[in-house]
Design an enzyme around this catalytic site. Sequence first.
Site, PDB file in Angstrom:
ATOM      1  CG  HIS A 140      -2.068  -0.665   1.369  1.00 36.97           C
ATOM      2  ND1 HIS A 140      -2.639  -1.182   2.575  1.00 36.97           N
ATOM      3  CD2 HIS A 140      -3.073  -0.698   0.207  1.00 36.97           C
ATOM      4  CE1 HIS A 140      -3.927  -1.804   2.097  1.00 36.97           C
ATOM      5  NE2 HIS A 140      -4.052  -1.468   0.735  1.00 36.97           N
ATOM      6  CB  CYS A 144      -3.387   1.114   7.563  1.00 37.75           C
ATOM      7  SG  CYS A 144      -1.912   0.295   8.299  1.00 37.75           S
TER       8      CYS A 144
HETATM    9  N1  ARG Z   1      -4.109  -7.386   7.090  1.00 34.94           N
HETATM   10  C1  ARG Z   1      -4.464  -6.143   6.196  1.00 34.94           C
HETATM   11  C2  ARG Z   1      -4.334  -6.247   4.735  1.00 34.94           C
HETATM   12  O1  ARG Z   1      -3.551  -7.239   4.236  1.00 34.94           O
HETATM   13  C3  ARG Z   1      -3.375  -5.299   6.622  1.00 34.94           C
HETATM   14  C4  ARG Z   1      -3.873  -3.863   6.177  1.00 34.94           C
HETATM   15  C5  ARG Z   1      -2.996  -2.774   6.442  1.00 34.94           C
HETATM   16  N2  ARG Z   1      -3.272  -1.268   5.900  1.00 34.94           N
HETATM   17  C6  ARG Z   1      -2.739  -0.486   5.364  1.00 34.94           C
HETATM   18  N3  ARG Z   1      -3.306   0.338   4.735  1.00 34.94           N
HETATM   19  N4  ARG Z   1      -1.340  -0.796   5.028  1.00 34.94           N
HETATM   20  O2  ARG Z   1      -5.273  -5.991   4.236  1.00 34.94           O
END
Ligand code: ARG
Length: 296
Positions: A194, A290
């Site tokens: 991300h 997040c």
């Molecule tokens: N386990 C979640 C996923 O893989 C973690 C999300 C973390 N969010 C972020 N914006 N980095 O979707």
Amino acid sequence: MVVYQLADLDFALSDLPTMPVADRMVMTSPDHFSIQYVINPHMAGNVGTVDTARARAEWDALKAAFESCGTAVEVVEGMPGQPDMVFCANQTLPYLLPDGTRGVVPSKMFAPQRAGEVQYFRDWFASRGWSVVDGIALGDIEFEGMGDALWHPGRRLLWGGHGFRTDSAVYHWISTWLQAPVIALELNDPDFYHLDTCLCVLNEETALIYPGAFEPEGLALIHRMFARVIEAPEDEARGLFACNAHSPDGRHVVIQRGCAATNAALREAGFTVIEVETDEYLKSGGSVFCMKLMTW
Ligand code: ARG
């Protein structure tokens, strides 16, 4: 307009209209947080390992850290069966149009395991009078909200990550709908899946980045738009999610504990560092940024 390359950039930051900084916050309670599947490299080997009491204490301390910066936090209850819902940056992208309309673009989650989280946030915002863009506009194009799309603090400009969870095609539609240019940044390392794992927009002038997660064009775009770019070293960015920090007010930075070199650079640049422990959430591939959603 969507900008992919420096050569396409025909505006400077100061040319763009100003926009209020999102100063309100939503967090999802961690009651149902756990690791039940693997959808990013950080989760591998961690299924079933969350210490629930510890996760709760970490979440409470994170909320208190945000509140200590003067940010009002509104809590959405987590849902059973949605173990990743605590990462509430991902289900929507909140926006504020020039005419004052507040709304959200609902995400189209990459992983089917997380798809059910989106409807909950659509309903939550709609019940508070926010516009909810019809999800049909996104069709089958994947988009993970504020995990990948970040508003530039104070300006009508969106930074749009793509490559792992979000399809770059979405940004043409989003740019038109939100009446804002989008600078698209291709992500190239699965640990940084991300944009919020490798770019933290601290204030209008300053970004904290992990340069290794970007292509040369993306790095050039970041350096063109931010007067000051602070780099996190690889071990802190990859292992401690240093760039998944958040500055609620452009002066304080809430960040995972132990990012020594990053914190030294932040202090040198005049920021006040607030360290928190998010190790139960790091196991799932998430940290400070997040676990909250910024709104107006
Ligand atoms: N386990 C979640 C996923 O893989 C973690 C999300 C973390 N969010 C972020 N914006 N980095 O979707």
